[in-house]
Design an enzyme around this catalytic site. Structure first.
Site, PDB file in Angstrom:
ATOM      1  N   LYS A  54      27.442  51.937 -27.314  1.00 31.67           N
ATOM      2  CA  LYS A  54      26.241  52.615 -26.798  1.00 31.67           C
ATOM      3  C   LYS A  54      25.305  51.621 -26.109  1.00 31.67           C
ATOM      4  O   LYS A  54      24.782  51.896 -25.026  1.00 31.67           O
ATOM      5  CB  LYS A  54      25.541  53.309 -27.982  1.00 31.67           C
ATOM      6  CG  LYS A  54      24.446  54.265 -27.591  1.00 31.67           C
ATOM      7  CD  LYS A  54      24.263  55.319 -28.666  1.00 31.67           C
ATOM      8  CE  LYS A  54      23.475  54.834 -29.868  1.00 31.67           C
ATOM      9  NZ  LYS A  54      22.034  54.707 -29.576  1.00 31.67           N
ATOM     10  N   ARG A 110      22.985  49.711 -20.877  1.00 34.52           N
ATOM     11  CA  ARG A 110      22.682  48.597 -19.972  1.00 34.52           C
ATOM     12  C   ARG A 110      23.439  48.740 -18.660  1.00 34.52           C
ATOM     13  O   ARG A 110      22.888  48.503 -17.577  1.00 34.52           O
ATOM     14  CB  ARG A 110      23.005  47.261 -20.654  1.00 34.52           C
ATOM     15  CG  ARG A 110      21.923  46.898 -21.696  1.00 34.52           C
ATOM     16  CD  ARG A 110      22.443  45.876 -22.676  1.00 34.52           C
ATOM     17  NE  ARG A 110      21.401  45.449 -23.611  1.00 34.52           N
ATOM     18  CZ  ARG A 110      20.957  46.179 -24.642  1.00 34.52           C
ATOM     19  NH1 ARG A 110      21.437  47.400 -24.869  1.00 34.52           N
ATOM     20  NH2 ARG A 110      20.015  45.709 -25.442  1.00 34.52           N
ATOM     21  N   GLY A 119      15.768  55.755 -28.171  1.00 35.69           N
ATOM     22  CA  GLY A 119      14.788  54.670 -28.044  1.00 35.69           C
ATOM     23  C   GLY A 119      15.210  53.669 -26.988  1.00 35.69           C
ATOM     24  O   GLY A 119      14.372  53.101 -26.275  1.00 35.69           O
ATOM     25  N   ARG A 159       8.218  57.037 -32.814  1.00 37.15           N
ATOM     26  CA  ARG A 159       8.596  55.619 -32.842  1.00 37.15           C
ATOM     27  C   ARG A 159       7.616  54.750 -32.037  1.00 37.15           C
ATOM     28  O   ARG A 159       7.104  55.160 -31.007  1.00 37.15           O
ATOM     29  CB  ARG A 159      10.039  55.466 -32.333  1.00 37.15           C
ATOM     30  CG  ARG A 159      10.999  56.217 -33.234  1.00 37.15           C
ATOM     31  CD  ARG A 159      12.431  56.079 -32.807  1.00 37.15           C
ATOM     32  NE  ARG A 159      12.898  54.713 -32.928  1.00 37.15           N
ATOM     33  CZ  ARG A 159      14.097  54.308 -32.530  1.00 37.15           C
ATOM     34  NH1 ARG A 159      14.918  55.171 -31.974  1.00 37.15           N
ATOM     35  NH2 ARG A 159      14.462  53.062 -32.692  1.00 37.15           N
ATOM     36  N   SER A 195      14.127  42.092 -31.749  1.00 37.86           N
ATOM     37  CA  SER A 195      14.477  43.364 -31.108  1.00 37.86           C
ATOM     38  C   SER A 195      15.065  43.146 -29.716  1.00 37.86           C
ATOM     39  O   SER A 195      14.395  42.668 -28.805  1.00 37.86           O
ATOM     40  CB  SER A 195      13.236  44.253 -30.991  1.00 37.86           C
ATOM     41  OG  SER A 195      13.489  45.295 -30.067  1.00 37.86           O
ATOM     42  N   GLN A 201      15.902  45.536 -27.732  1.00 33.72           N
ATOM     43  CA  GLN A 201      15.310  46.503 -26.799  1.00 33.72           C
ATOM     44  C   GLN A 201      14.043  45.936 -26.177  1.00 33.72           C
ATOM     45  O   GLN A 201      13.814  46.071 -24.970  1.00 33.72           O
ATOM     46  CB  GLN A 201      14.992  47.816 -27.521  1.00 33.72           C
ATOM     47  CG  GLN A 201      16.236  48.579 -27.931  1.00 33.72           C
ATOM     48  CD  GLN A 201      15.921  49.832 -28.717  1.00 33.72           C
ATOM     49  OE1 GLN A 201      14.767  50.064 -29.103  1.00 33.72           O
ATOM     50  NE2 GLN A 201      16.930  50.632 -28.972  1.00 33.72           N
ATOM     51  N   ASP A 217      22.228  48.247 -37.190  1.00 35.53           N
ATOM     52  CA  ASP A 217      22.600  49.663 -37.172  1.00 35.53           C
ATOM     53  C   ASP A 217      23.658  49.996 -38.218  1.00 35.53           C
ATOM     54  O   ASP A 217      24.033  51.160 -38.380  1.00 35.53           O
ATOM     55  CB  ASP A 217      23.107  50.044 -35.775  1.00 35.53           C
ATOM     56  CG  ASP A 217      21.984  50.029 -34.750  1.00 35.53           C
ATOM     57  OD1 ASP A 217      20.804  50.063 -35.158  1.00 35.53           O
ATOM     58  OD2 ASP A 217      22.285  49.972 -33.543  1.00 35.53           O
ATOM     59  N   LYS A 251      13.412  53.182 -37.076  1.00 28.37           N
ATOM     60  CA  LYS A 251      14.587  53.650 -36.322  1.00 28.37           C
ATOM     61  C   LYS A 251      14.462  55.169 -36.149  1.00 28.37           C
ATOM     62  O   LYS A 251      13.380  55.720 -36.261  1.00 28.37           O
ATOM     63  CB  LYS A 251      15.872  53.240 -37.047  1.00 28.37           C
ATOM     64  CG  LYS A 251      16.087  51.727 -37.082  1.00 28.37           C
ATOM     65  CD  LYS A 251      16.304  51.164 -35.698  1.00 28.37           C
ATOM     66  CE  LYS A 251      16.427  49.657 -35.679  1.00 28.37           C
ATOM     67  NZ  LYS A 251      16.373  49.131 -34.309  1.00 28.37           N
ATOM     68  N   ARG A 253      14.786  54.679 -42.147  1.00 31.27           N
ATOM     69  CA  ARG A 253      16.112  54.667 -42.778  1.00 31.27           C
ATOM     70  C   ARG A 253      16.080  54.181 -44.220  1.00 31.27           C
ATOM     71  O   ARG A 253      16.912  54.615 -45.021  1.00 31.27           O
ATOM     72  CB  ARG A 253      17.098  53.823 -41.948  1.00 31.27           C
ATOM     73  CG  ARG A 253      17.499  54.535 -40.695  1.00 31.27           C
ATOM     74  CD  ARG A 253      18.662  53.901 -39.965  1.00 31.27           C
ATOM     75  NE  ARG A 253      18.991  54.757 -38.831  1.00 31.27           N
ATOM     76  CZ  ARG A 253      19.463  54.337 -37.662  1.00 31.27           C
ATOM     77  NH1 ARG A 253      19.682  53.053 -37.469  1.00 31.27           N
ATOM     78  NH2 ARG A 253      19.726  55.191 -36.704  1.00 31.27           N
TER      79      ARG A 253
HETATM   80  C1  S3P Z   1      19.662  48.379 -29.434  1.00 30.64           C
HETATM   81  C2  S3P Z   1      18.989  47.485 -30.209  1.00 30.64           C
HETATM   82  C3  S3P Z   1      18.703  47.717 -31.618  1.00 30.64           C
HETATM   83  C4  S3P Z   1      19.491  48.880 -32.205  1.00 30.64           C
HETATM   84  C5  S3P Z   1      19.557  50.043 -31.291  1.00 30.64           C
HETATM   85  C6  S3P Z   1      20.162  49.662 -29.954  1.00 30.64           C
HETATM   86  C7  S3P Z   1      19.911  48.015 -28.033  1.00 30.64           C
HETATM   87  O1  S3P Z   1      17.336  47.937 -31.754  1.00 30.64           O
HETATM   88  O2  S3P Z   1      18.952  49.258 -33.444  1.00 30.64           O
HETATM   89  O3  S3P Z   1      20.357  51.073 -31.869  1.00 30.64           O
HETATM   90  O4  S3P Z   1      20.786  48.632 -27.390  1.00 30.64           O
HETATM   91  O5  S3P Z   1      19.241  47.097 -27.540  1.00 30.64           O
HETATM   92  P1  S3P Z   1      16.283  46.721 -31.691  1.00 30.64           P
HETATM   93  O6  S3P Z   1      15.512  46.876 -30.455  1.00 30.64           O
HETATM   94  O7  S3P Z   1      15.491  46.857 -32.938  1.00 30.64           O
HETATM   95  O8  S3P Z   1      17.061  45.444 -31.649  1.00 30.64           O
END
Ligand code: S3P
Length: 455
Positions: free
Chosen positions: A25, A30, A96, A131, A176, A178, A330, A357, A361
């Site tokens: 995913k 990306r 997210g 979130r 993180s 993201q 995850d 999340k 969780r």
């Molecule tokens: C993700 C990063 C993770 C993960 C999420 C996907 C990503 O979150 O939990 O399911 O694709 O960059 P974080 O931003 O907390 O690292």
């Protein structure tokens, strides 16, 4: 099975067989996002087929890419860095990643026919709307964008107004990926250099995939597992063919179910084995699970292999070192599956990020284990789980969280009575076909509240 929201899972036979997990995913998001910005046609093969990535594709289309679904994924003609301003809200659904990555894009990249600035409104479902987006708003505002969310935590809907961005040096406060990716994407449209430091080993797919699209990325490792990543503004992206490997975070639930049931043996083919993602396999080994990797190779800058997990006669408890958590972020719901079957008490700490999340969780897992009669202590940043017999029958509140539903279904693989899940519809965000796959491997999947046996 797709029509029913609730479902039960109980023991069938020990799990056995090979399966192909859905495409990763994180890499799919990306590839779609970079393809949106690139000049030319990007092909994403083996893409994750879930709703989250479909949201990224639809948002990419709203921002000017020409997007087509292909049998194994997506094909998109990118915007060469000049977007189309979205006229309607960008609906990120439950995702997210879609919201945080695209916020970085619309904060910095220009749109045709607009003067310097335009505003994009990003929305989400009830889970995403809770979130925190403060973590991306803060660096984007420092770079020169305007970001407006709701309340102290800056929750969605999020309005992002494009600015003429300046590159920054940003220490991401939490590990993180993201947040780091959001800032790096904005950095590609900013003046000068943008550098982020991460305090821990968050997934590094962005740094691996940007060069595939022709963007230079500088990276150096920091002590304590973190890293520094640097990009230069004004970069142009060139379309690429991306082959997405299988998602270890999806396969993890089937691995956990197999590890928890003596005599089980399952093989996942073509799984991503990026070292920033594999701590759960290390945990399985520490607990006595048999894990083997075959056909190890590299694809689109990512390590890939076939992974086989066998269930030992008895798993043993293990305390997960806090510094491993970013590499199994995850997989914590899958860890609960094995911890609840192990002899002794397993502990997890350093996991407060799990509270923000798709659901909180730590609390959702603790409540669900309570329903099944498994002893679990909830800590501010972790869980303590004492393994034992799980009693079925209870109904688990899945709270719009795909991984909670998949975890408790995996626990059901060893209960005599079904573990009932109140709503499994969100599993389709990342792993459509999960329950069919569980049934094909040997689990007893019962549809509807008083439904028929699926296998
Ligand atoms: C993700 C990063 C993770 C993960 C999420 C996907 C990503 O979150 O939990 O399911 O694709 O960059 P974080 O931003 O907390 O690292």
């Amino acid at each position: 099975m797709g029509s029913t929201r609730g479902l039960g899972v109980k023991r069938g036979r020990p799990l056995a067989g090979a399966f192909a997990p859905p495409g990763d995913k994180s890499i799919t998001h990306r590839a779609l996002c970079f393809g949106l910005l690139a000049a030319g046609v990007t092909r994403v093969r083996g893409a994750n087929p879930g709703e989250d990535c479909a949201r990224s594709a639809a948002c990419g289309e709203a921002l000017g890419a020409l997007v087509e679904r292909t049998p194994g994924g997506w094909e998109l003609r990118g915007t060469a860095g000049t977007l189309r301003a979205a006229h309607a809200d960008l609906d990120c659904g439950n995702s997210g990643t879609t919201m945080r990555l695209l916020a970085g894009v619309v904060a910095g990249f220009p749109a045709e026919g607009t003067a310097r600035s335009f505003t994009t409104r990003l929305t989400g479902d009830a889970s995403l709307s809770r979130r925190p987006m403060r973590r991306i708003a803060e660096p984007l505002v420092r770079m020169g964008a305007h970001v407006h969310g709701q309340g102290e935590r800056c929750t969605p809907p999020l309005s992002v107004t494009r600015g003429a961005l300046r590159g920054i040096h940003y220490d991401v406060p939490m590990a993180s990926a993201q947040v780091a990716t959001c800032v790096l994407l904005a950095g590609l449209a900013a003046s000068g250099e943008t550098m982020v430091t991460l305090p821990g080993p968050a997934r590094d797919h962005t740094e691996r995939l940007l060069p595939v699209f022709g963007v230079a990325v500088e990276r150096s490792e920091l002590r304590g597992g973190g890293r520094m990543v640097r990009v230069r503004g004004g970069a142009t992206l060139t379309a690429a063919d991306v082959h997405v490997p299988g998602d270890l975070s999806a396969a993890a639930f089937l691995f956990a179910a197999a590890a928890a049931e003596p005599g089980s043996r399952v093989t996942a083919r073509d799984v991503n084995l990026n070292p920033t993602r594999t701590a759960f396999l290390d945990v399985l080994r520490e607990m006595g699970g048999h894990v083997t990797v075959e056909r190890a190779r590299d694809e689109s800058g990512e390590p890939v292999g076939d992974v086989t997990v066998e269930g030992p006669d008895q798993l043993v408890a293990f305390d997960v070192p806090a510094e491993w958590v970013p590499r199994m972020l995850d997989e914590v719901p899958a860890w609960v599956v094995v911890a609840s079957a192990a002899a002794g008490t397993s502990r997890l700490s350093g996991a407060s990020e799990l509270r923000v999340k798709e659901s909180d969780r730590l609390s959702t897992l603790a409540q669900g284990l309570g329903v099944l009669g498994i002893a679990c202590e909830e800590r501010p940043d972790g869980l303590e789980v004492t393994g034992g017999e799980a009693r079925g029958r209870g109904r688990i509140a899945t709270r719009l969280d795909h991984r909670i539903a998949m975890a408790f279904a995996a626990i059901g693989c060893r209960t005599r009575e079904p573990v009932w899940l109140d709503d499994v519809s969100h599993v389709a965000t990342s792993f459509p076909g999960y329950f069919d796959m569980l049934a094909a491997l040997g689990a007893g999947v019962v549809s509807g509240a008083r439904g028929r046996e699926k296998s």
